[in-house]
Design a protein around this motif. Structure first.
Motif, PDB file in Angstrom:
ATOM      1  N   LEU A  88       0.823  -1.216   0.000  1.00  0.00           N
ATOM      2  CA  LEU A  88       0.000   0.000   0.000  1.00  0.00           C
ATOM      3  C   LEU A  88       0.855   1.263   0.000  1.00  0.00           C
ATOM      4  CD1 LEU A  88      -2.881  -0.964   2.472  1.00  0.00           C
ATOM      5  CD2 LEU A  88      -3.000  -0.766  -0.015  1.00  0.00           C
ATOM      6  N   ASP A  89       2.102   1.149   0.463  1.00  0.00           N
ATOM      7  CA  ASP A  89       2.998   2.307   0.445  1.00  0.00           C
ATOM      8  C   ASP A  89       3.372   2.703  -0.975  1.00  0.00           C
ATOM      9  OD1 ASP A  89       3.099   2.634   3.215  1.00  0.00           O
ATOM     10  OD2 ASP A  89       4.652   1.104   3.438  1.00  0.00           O
ATOM     11  N   LEU A  90       3.132   1.835  -1.923  1.00  0.00           N
ATOM     12  CA  LEU A  90       3.309   2.187  -3.334  1.00  0.00           C
ATOM     13  C   LEU A  90       1.973   2.438  -4.009  1.00  0.00           C
ATOM     14  CD1 LEU A  90       5.729   0.966  -5.951  1.00  0.00           C
ATOM     15  CD2 LEU A  90       3.325   0.548  -6.436  1.00  0.00           C
ATOM     16  N   LEU A  91       0.976   1.610  -3.713  1.00  0.00           N
ATOM     17  CA  LEU A  91      -0.311   1.716  -4.411  1.00  0.00           C
ATOM     18  C   LEU A  91      -1.055   3.003  -4.072  1.00  0.00           C
ATOM     19  CD1 LEU A  91      -1.664  -1.951  -4.189  1.00  0.00           C
ATOM     20  CD2 LEU A  91      -0.428  -0.839  -6.053  1.00  0.00           C
ATOM     21  N   ILE A  92      -1.049   3.404  -2.791  1.00  0.00           N
ATOM     22  CA  ILE A  92      -1.777   4.622  -2.413  1.00  0.00           C
ATOM     23  C   ILE A  92      -1.180   5.864  -3.084  1.00  0.00           C
ATOM     24  CG2 ILE A  92      -2.339   6.162  -0.481  1.00  0.00           C
ATOM     25  CD1 ILE A  92      -2.779   3.700   1.246  1.00  0.00           C
ATOM     26  N   PRO A  93       0.170   6.061  -3.067  1.00  0.00           N
ATOM     27  CA  PRO A  93       0.723   7.216  -3.789  1.00  0.00           C
ATOM     28  C   PRO A  93       0.419   7.199  -5.285  1.00  0.00           C
ATOM     29  CG  PRO A  93       2.329   6.379  -2.229  1.00  0.00           C
ATOM     30  CD  PRO A  93       1.200   5.388  -2.254  1.00  0.00           C
ATOM     31  N   ILE A  94       0.541   6.007  -5.929  1.00  0.00           N
ATOM     32  CA  ILE A  94       0.274   5.927  -7.366  1.00  0.00           C
ATOM     33  C   ILE A  94      -1.200   6.217  -7.656  1.00  0.00           C
ATOM     34  CG2 ILE A  94       0.176   4.375  -9.349  1.00  0.00           C
ATOM     35  CD1 ILE A  94       2.976   5.274  -8.689  1.00  0.00           C
ATOM     36  N   PHE A  95      -2.090   5.642  -6.851  1.00  0.00           N
ATOM     37  CA  PHE A  95      -3.526   5.882  -7.035  1.00  0.00           C
ATOM     38  C   PHE A  95      -3.844   7.366  -6.813  1.00  0.00           C
ATOM     39  CE2 PHE A  95      -7.898   6.103  -5.342  1.00  0.00           C
ATOM     40  CZ  PHE A  95      -8.592   5.533  -6.410  1.00  0.00           C
ATOM     41  N   SER A  96      -3.232   7.965  -5.793  1.00  0.00           N
ATOM     42  CA  SER A  96      -3.432   9.392  -5.530  1.00  0.00           C
ATOM     43  C   SER A  96      -2.958  10.229  -6.709  1.00  0.00           C
ATOM     44  CB  SER A  96      -2.674   9.810  -4.268  1.00  0.00           C
ATOM     45  OG  SER A  96      -3.123   9.096  -3.143  1.00  0.00           O
ATOM     46  N   LEU A  97      -1.829   9.835  -7.267  1.00  0.00           N
ATOM     47  CA  LEU A  97      -1.279  10.567  -8.403  1.00  0.00           C
ATOM     48  C   LEU A  97      -2.234  10.520  -9.590  1.00  0.00           C
ATOM     49  CD1 LEU A  97       1.312  12.082  -9.285  1.00  0.00           C
ATOM     50  CD2 LEU A  97       2.150   9.910 -10.175  1.00  0.00           C
ATOM     51  N   ILE A  98      -2.769   9.333  -9.877  1.00  0.00           N
ATOM     52  CA  ILE A  98      -3.707   9.193 -11.001  1.00  0.00           C
ATOM     53  C   ILE A  98      -4.957  10.038 -10.769  1.00  0.00           C
ATOM     54  CG2 ILE A  98      -5.215   7.567 -12.218  1.00  0.00           C
ATOM     55  CD1 ILE A  98      -3.092   5.400 -11.667  1.00  0.00           C
ATOM     56  N   VAL A  99      -5.555   9.904  -9.585  1.00  0.00           N
ATOM     57  CA  VAL A  99      -6.803  10.613  -9.286  1.00  0.00           C
ATOM     58  C   VAL A  99      -6.597  12.121  -9.321  1.00  0.00           C
ATOM     59  CG1 VAL A  99      -8.515  11.072  -7.493  1.00  0.00           C
ATOM     60  CG2 VAL A  99      -7.795   8.722  -7.948  1.00  0.00           C
ATOM     61  N   PHE A 100      -5.564  12.600  -8.638  1.00  0.00           N
ATOM     62  CA  PHE A 100      -5.346  14.047  -8.568  1.00  0.00           C
ATOM     63  C   PHE A 100      -4.946  14.642  -9.918  1.00  0.00           C
ATOM     64  CE2 PHE A 100      -4.743  13.400  -3.876  1.00  0.00           C
ATOM     65  CZ  PHE A 100      -5.790  14.225  -3.486  1.00  0.00           C
ATOM     66  N   CYS A 101      -4.202  13.880 -10.738  1.00  0.00           N
ATOM     67  CA  CYS A 101      -3.830  14.392 -12.064  1.00  0.00           C
ATOM     68  C   CYS A 101      -5.056  14.496 -12.969  1.00  0.00           C
ATOM     69  CB  CYS A 101      -2.760  13.503 -12.698  1.00  0.00           C
ATOM     70  SG  CYS A 101      -1.101  13.771 -12.038  1.00  0.00           S
ATOM     71  N   VAL A 102      -5.945  13.510 -12.893  1.00  0.00           N
ATOM     72  CA  VAL A 102      -7.183  13.587 -13.676  1.00  0.00           C
ATOM     73  C   VAL A 102      -8.014  14.784 -13.204  1.00  0.00           C
ATOM     74  CG1 VAL A 102      -9.375  12.451 -14.168  1.00  0.00           C
ATOM     75  CG2 VAL A 102      -7.256  11.125 -14.195  1.00  0.00           C
ATOM     76  N   ILE A 103      -8.146  14.936 -11.879  1.00  0.00           N
ATOM     77  CA  ILE A 103      -8.902  16.078 -11.333  1.00  0.00           C
ATOM     78  C   ILE A 103      -8.247  17.391 -11.756  1.00  0.00           C
ATOM     79  CG2 ILE A 103      -9.567  17.276  -9.206  1.00  0.00           C
ATOM     80  CD1 ILE A 103      -9.879  14.525  -7.896  1.00  0.00           C
ATOM     81  N   GLY A 104      -6.907  17.433 -11.698  1.00  0.00           N
ATOM     82  CA  GLY A 104      -6.190  18.651 -12.087  1.00  0.00           C
ATOM     83  C   GLY A 104      -6.431  19.019 -13.534  1.00  0.00           C
ATOM     84  N   MET A 105      -6.458  18.014 -14.414  1.00  0.00           N
ATOM     85  CA  MET A 105      -6.661  18.299 -15.837  1.00  0.00           C
ATOM     86  C   MET A 105      -8.084  18.790 -16.117  1.00  0.00           C
ATOM     87  SD  MET A 105      -4.427  15.316 -17.721  1.00  0.00           S
ATOM     88  CE  MET A 105      -4.776  15.980 -19.340  1.00  0.00           C
ATOM     89  N   ILE A 106      -9.091  18.128 -15.542  1.00  0.00           N
ATOM     90  CA  ILE A 106     -10.455  18.595 -15.811  1.00  0.00           C
ATOM     91  C   ILE A 106     -10.730  19.920 -15.111  1.00  0.00           C
ATOM     92  CG2 ILE A 106     -11.330  16.277 -16.249  1.00  0.00           C
ATOM     93  CD1 ILE A 106     -12.568  16.245 -13.472  1.00  0.00           C
ATOM     94  N   TYR A 107     -10.004  20.189 -14.018  1.00  0.00           N
ATOM     95  CA  TYR A 107     -10.130  21.504 -13.361  1.00  0.00           C
ATOM     96  C   TYR A 107      -9.670  22.612 -14.294  1.00  0.00           C
ATOM     97  CZ  TYR A 107      -8.711  25.451 -10.463  1.00  0.00           C
ATOM     98  OH  TYR A 107      -8.510  26.718  -9.961  1.00  0.00           O
ATOM     99  N   THR A 108      -8.523  22.381 -14.955  1.00  0.00           N
ATOM    100  CA  THR A 108      -8.024  23.414 -15.873  1.00  0.00           C
ATOM    101  C   THR A 108      -8.919  23.554 -17.095  1.00  0.00           C
ATOM    102  OG1 THR A 108      -6.593  21.830 -17.054  1.00  0.00           O
ATOM    103  CG2 THR A 108      -5.646  22.984 -15.151  1.00  0.00           C
ATOM    104  N   GLY A 109      -9.701  22.496 -17.401  1.00  0.00           N
ATOM    105  CA  GLY A 109     -10.607  22.563 -18.551  1.00  0.00           C
ATOM    106  C   GLY A 109     -11.970  23.126 -18.224  1.00  0.00           C
ATOM    107  N   GLY A 110     -12.207  23.515 -16.940  1.00  0.00           N
ATOM    108  CA  GLY A 110     -13.458  24.167 -16.564  1.00  0.00           C
ATOM    109  C   GLY A 110     -14.553  23.238 -16.093  1.00  0.00           C
ATOM    110  N   PHE A 111     -14.207  21.996 -15.708  1.00  0.00           N
ATOM    111  CA  PHE A 111     -15.225  21.043 -15.285  1.00  0.00           C
ATOM    112  C   PHE A 111     -15.982  21.547 -14.055  1.00  0.00           C
ATOM    113  CE2 PHE A 111     -16.445  17.354 -12.633  1.00  0.00           C
ATOM    114  CZ  PHE A 111     -17.337  16.740 -13.501  1.00  0.00           C
ATOM    115  N   PHE A 112     -15.268  22.152 -13.114  1.00  0.00           N
ATOM    116  CA  PHE A 112     -15.905  22.637 -11.893  1.00  0.00           C
ATOM    117  C   PHE A 112     -16.575  23.996 -12.078  1.00  0.00           C
ATOM    118  CE2 PHE A 112     -12.523  19.726 -10.555  1.00  0.00           C
ATOM    119  CZ  PHE A 112     -13.276  18.815  -9.819  1.00  0.00           C
TER     120      PHE A 112
END
Length: 542
Positions: free
Chosen positions: A286-310
């Protein structure tokens, strides 16, 4: 090797002499905007060709790229020493490092390097390696897992290269897969996957270059005709499952099976290997999976945030308008915060140990950052010499007469342009509007030609030593960059030849099924032929 070094010294000295000969010429202070005499001519493509040729001959990347930059500056300056130097520094190196988009990518690189260092120090990578060792038993399994993971991370090619590399590198090392082969698998599941994924930064880029059309609809319709991307994926699977390698990659793989995963002495990331001594053996998967999963989720959120999703935009529109640079920087920052909190709360690392990992991560990305900076500066030189208008003029002048052969021609032009400039997106921007204009009355041919443009751009980007995606694949696999390029080119060239012939067939039949059927048989037939030749020669190694 001695001859190549001697050639490099001679070319460098000639370059310095040319620059010194121009020292007596000073700026003339023209009132009008300066346009170099070589603007929009074939000379605009010489600087990247010089850099690529030198890199392949000398096996030395940094100075080869710098020579290419200097040649571009000299062409731009037209014999004026002051203009040459200021262009190289201000418009080149300083300009690309002050560009917000480029800075965002560099921040993402540094943060990801820090996260990899944290995962190593906390024992997450070692724990995942132990887990994988129990479930992945063979070299084929390690490579197939790399391909599957690469296919799953289709949001962005930069993110794909570095994430897949950091996760799979310990596994492939354990099963004696060469770093060059790992780099090829990473690179081949980056851009080729992103260019056929409707929700990705690449799809967003392409949809923005289709004037007067529904960009996303065109992108989806073009997927079955994106032969290079589809055949590259098939090629990867065939190479792994049939256990076939050829060209320089065969030497790397044969040596890896004997325990040498590098083959050559060039190991730009060698100091990272010391990180293994600091790994915490009490770490958890989990010390690897949680950071990687966080990275995927936050990067997707970051990209749609810059595209005006929110702000009310749909998710499709948000991805179309996304700023990958800002989105990845934002996502990686929050993922880093989550990772540090996780390790501190679990007492896997102290806060001071977490902070020590940040400069370590920065150091791990220095080779990639240097090559990226020089590659961006070289592209700036090429742009300032009018490479784009030159290619655009040639295409507009000849497109009408080619018609049925145009998809194949567009593919080849896209290959060359992306190879020389190191950018796929720039190639999209030049060629797609031309294609839309030429085939405005033939929708099916427009779709085929647009797909040919995308495929050619990805192919050229895949082969180019100065492509940022190629550089990222080297960084993700921690492979020597020239080794990665030289071993990958024969595979990419094989798929490119088959794709070009397939586009000729598509230009006449306008059928995805017929074209794909031919390509499928050609790729598998080529691999089967190579395997049979190896067995006949006694060079086939299981």
């Amino acid at each position: 090797m001695k001859n190549s070094k001697k050639l490099f010294r001679i070319m460098t000295m000639c370059l310095m002499i040319v620059m010194m000969m121009s020292v007596t010429v000073f700026a003339e202070g023209e009132a009008t905007e300066y346009v170099p005499k070589l603007y929009s001519t074939a000379w605009a493509l010489v600087p990247p060709v010089v850099a690529i040729t030198l890199a392949l001959i000398t096996k030395e990347v940094y100075s080869s790229l710098f020579v290419g930059i200097a040649v571009g500056g000299i062409f731009y300056g037209g014999g004026n020493f002051e203009r040459t130097i200021t262009h190289v520094l201000n418009d080149g190196l300083i300009g690309v490092l002050s560009d917000p988009y480029n800075v965002g990518i560099l921040i993402f690189l540094v943060i990801l390097g820090a996260m990899v260092s944290l995962m190593n120090r906390a024992g997450g990578s070692a724990a995942f390696g132990r887990w994988a060792g129990q479930h992945i038993k063979t070299r084929v399994g390690a490579q197939i897992t790399t391909i599957i993971l690469g296919c799953l991370i289709f949001i962005d090619d930069y993110f794909n290269c570095l994430t897949v590399g950091s996760v799979m590198r310990p596994i492939t090392d354990k099963h004696n897969v060469s770093r060059a082969k790992l780099a090829y698998l990473i690179d081949s599941t980056a851009a080729p996957i992103c260019i056929i994924a409707p929700i990705s930064s690449w799809a967003a880029a392409v949809t923005g270059f289709v004037p007067g059309e529904d960009g996303l609809s065109v992108f989806v319709q073009a997927i079955p005709f994106n032969f290079y991307a589809l055949f590259t994926i098939l090629m990867m699977l065939g190479l792994v499952l049939l256990k076939v390698d050829y060209g320089p990659m065969k030497l790397h793989e044969d040596n890896a099976k004997k325990g040498d995963i590098f083959t050559t002495g060039a190991r730009p990331y060698a100091y990272n290997e010391d990180d293994g001594k600091k790994e915490n053996t009490k770490g958890h998967v989990l010390d690897l999976l949680i950071p990687i999963f966080s990275l995927i989720v936050f990067c997707v959120i970051g990209m749609i945030y810059t595209g005006g999703f929110f702000s009310g935009e749909s998710i499709v529109t948000a991805f179309s308008n996304a700023d990958a640079s800002v989105g990845l920087a934002l996502g990686s920052f929050f993922a880093l915060v989550v990772t540090i909190l996780l390790y501190v709360l679990r007492k896997a690392l102290t806060f001071k140990e977490c902070m020590d990992c940040i400069p370590e991560g920065f150091k791990s990305m220095v080779p990639a950052i240097m090559i990226l900076t020089f590659a961006w500066a070289l592209k700036a030189m090429t742009d300032s010499l009018g490479a784009a208008p030159f290619v655009e003029g040639i295409m507009k002048g000849n497109a009408e007469a080619l018609m049925n052969f145009l998809p194949a021609v567009i593919f080849l032009v896209g290959c060359f342009l992306a190879f020389a400039t190191g950018t796929s997106w720039g190639t999209f921007g030049i060629l797609i509007p031309i294609v839309v204009g030429v085939f405005s009355n033939d929708h099916q041919m427009m779709i085929i030609a647009i797909s040919a443009c995308m495929a050619g751009a990805v192919c050229g980007d895949h082969c180019s030593p100065i492509s940022d995606t190629t550089i990222m694949a080297s960084a993700g696999s921690q492979s020597d960059h020239v080794n990665h390029v030289s071993t990958q080119i024969p595979y990419a060239a094989t798929v490119a030849v088959i794709s070009c012939i397939t586009y000729i067939i598509a230009g006449f039949t306008k059928s995805a099924a017929i074209s794909l059927g031919f390509g499928l048989i050609a790729v598998l037939g080529t691999l089967a032929f190579i395997r049979s030749r190896e067995k006949a020669n006694g060079t086939y190694i299981e």
